[in-house]
Design an enzyme around this catalytic site. Structure first.
Site, PDB file in Angstrom:
ATOM      1  N   SER A 122     -18.112 -32.204 -48.591  1.00  0.00           N
ATOM      2  CA  SER A 122     -18.242 -32.757 -47.242  1.00  0.00           C
ATOM      3  C   SER A 122     -19.412 -32.108 -46.500  1.00  0.00           C
ATOM      4  O   SER A 122     -20.561 -32.271 -46.908  1.00  0.00           O
ATOM      5  CB  SER A 122     -16.921 -32.589 -46.488  1.00  0.00           C
ATOM      6  OG  SER A 122     -16.891 -33.383 -45.329  1.00  0.00           O
ATOM      7  N   ASP A 146     -18.366 -35.926 -52.512  1.00  0.00           N
ATOM      8  CA  ASP A 146     -18.160 -36.987 -51.526  1.00  0.00           C
ATOM      9  C   ASP A 146     -18.988 -36.850 -50.251  1.00  0.00           C
ATOM     10  O   ASP A 146     -18.439 -36.779 -49.144  1.00  0.00           O
ATOM     11  CB  ASP A 146     -16.675 -37.110 -51.171  1.00  0.00           C
ATOM     12  CG  ASP A 146     -16.326 -38.551 -50.765  1.00  0.00           C
ATOM     13  OD1 ASP A 146     -16.709 -39.468 -51.502  1.00  0.00           O
ATOM     14  OD2 ASP A 146     -15.688 -38.738 -49.727  1.00  0.00           O
ATOM     15  N   HIS A 296     -11.596 -39.371 -48.708  1.00  0.00           N
ATOM     16  CA  HIS A 296     -12.569 -38.292 -48.569  1.00  0.00           C
ATOM     17  C   HIS A 296     -11.940 -36.924 -48.827  1.00  0.00           C
ATOM     18  O   HIS A 296     -12.636 -35.981 -49.197  1.00  0.00           O
ATOM     19  CB  HIS A 296     -13.175 -38.326 -47.163  1.00  0.00           C
ATOM     20  CG  HIS A 296     -14.230 -37.298 -46.930  1.00  0.00           C
ATOM     21  ND1 HIS A 296     -15.414 -37.257 -47.644  1.00  0.00           N
ATOM     22  CD2 HIS A 296     -14.291 -36.246 -46.056  1.00  0.00           C
ATOM     23  CE1 HIS A 296     -16.151 -36.248 -47.225  1.00  0.00           C
ATOM     24  NE2 HIS A 296     -15.486 -35.613 -46.265  1.00  0.00           N
TER      25      HIS A 296
END
Length: 393
Positions: A122, A146, A296
């Site tokens: 992230s 991601d 996510h």
């Protein structure tokens, strides 16, 4: 009454302070040393360490068990860090990608880490991508979980909700630090903004009822008798939203990282979309993408799967690197190349052997695994090849 007013003034004064500006910080970290390898005869620990960088409002403690597994399976030391304003690291500005990427590069330099394998999730994924682009000679490879190297204004509403929910826990509940039910009360308060239990658990992992030993914040009074987040959330309402969704496009225009990169995409996540894939291809020509059935929050939803992808990637790339080294060694012949090239090659081999000649007992515990020479792998492979030849003969 005097005591109450004094205490109130102290708390109010600290709450009104601004985060200090500190260009360079020393990030708190944990080092996960690999246990004995699966094969007891192969006690190999790579000198190409892994550095794991967490996401927004995460910390090094979130994935300590996962990182220990990665260390064991890949026989590689894994450093997990706390970014500034997270975990046990310093509370300070700036909080932007250029500064955070430089923090990671400084960390590697301070600890003598070279040919680093970066893993970022992230927010940490963007930090790692920028670190690779700005310091290509420092990084060996990377796993990006991601995220994409693009601006993402659509995620700001979620970041705002995270910040608002955390501030609500502090302001609206006033939960005392000695309250035996403080965790449940905090969870109940956060439900107003965050209905998802997994996300609440992730955010509330930062909540503490006593300050870590020896830790002080320039803006948070941890001794006021109430629970607090380890993050200075009241001072991050802007930077944790606008700066996290950003990407320094102009700063990295024309830059590429040629090393191997594995991207992990959540199939239910929009963080790697078509625009993201296009940007990835431009910055990282030697990339591949693995997909995992998750949102996510891959690390919380599919821990075994993402750890497996990371370990397979690290081991595969190490094997390829080993094969390349073997080819270089086997084709080396001083009589066939210039003397200058031969001397340079011999010097490189000698430097590697000097590293391996150092006994483990004389190397500090925090660095001995990350300084093991790659020649051990080469010698092992050559011995195995000679053994196979003798058996076939």
């Amino acid at each position: 009454m005097h005591f109450t007013r004094t205490l109130f003034n102290q708390v109010a004064s600290k709450a009104s302070r601004q985060l200090p500006v500190q260009k360079r910080v020393q990030m708190a970290y944990d080092l996960h040393i690999p246990n004995k390898t699966v094969n007891p005869n192969l006690n190999i620990r790579s000198h190409e360490p892994i550095v794991f960088v967490h996401g927004i409002f995460g910390s090094k403690k979130n994935y300590r068990f996962d990182c220990q597994k990665i260390a064991n399976v890949t026989h590689t030391p894994v450093y997990t860090v706390d970014l500034r304003n997270h975990g046990q690291s310093i509370h300070a500005l700036p909080f932007d990608y250029e500064t955070l990427a430089q923090d990671v590069a400084d960390f590697c330099e301070d600890h003598g880490l070279k040919k680093v394998n970066l893993i970022g999730y992230s927010l940490g994924a963007k930090i790692c991508m920028l670190t690779m682009l700005q310091n290509p000679d420092l990084i060996r490879s990377g796993v990006i979980i991601d995220n994409s190297p693009i601006e993402q204004p659509h995620i700001e509403i979620f970041l705002q909700m995270f910040v608002k929910s955390m501030i609500h826990v502090l302001n609206s509940t006033k939960i005392e630090a000695n309250d035996s039910d403080w965790k449940r009360k905090a969870d109940d308060a956060m439900k107003r903004y965050i209905p998802d239990g997994g996300i609440r658990k992730y955010l509330l992992a930062n909540l503490i009822n006593k300050v870590p030993k020896g830790y002080k914040s320039p803006v948070i009074d941890y001794d006021d008798g109430f629970i607090h987040f380890q993050n200075p959330v009241k001072h991050m309402t802007e930077v944790a939203v606008k700066n996290v969704s950003a990407w320094p496009t102009e700063k990295v225009a024309g830059k590429t990282f040629e090393g191997p990169i594995r991207f992990i995409k959540g199939t239910k996540s929009a963080f790697i979309d078509d625009a993201g894939k296009k940007a990835i291809a431009g910055y990282f020509p030697n990339h591949s993408i693995s997909e995992i059935n998750a949102t996510h929050f891959i690390l919380n939803e599919r821990p075994l799967e993402y750890v497996r992808v990371i370990c397979d990637f690290i081991k595969t790339e190490r094997f390829r690197s080993l094969q390349e080294h073997l080819r270089n060694v086997e084709h080396f012949s001083p009589s066939e190349i210039e003397a200058k090239q031969a001397a340079k090659h011999a010097q490189q081999i000698e430097e590697l052997r000097k590293v391996t000649s150092t006994s483990e007992s004389s190397i500090p515990h925090s660095t001995q695994s990350s300084e093991q020479a790659f020649t051990e792998n080469i010698d092992l492979a050559r011995q195995e090849r000679e053994h196979q030849k003798s058996v076939s003969a």
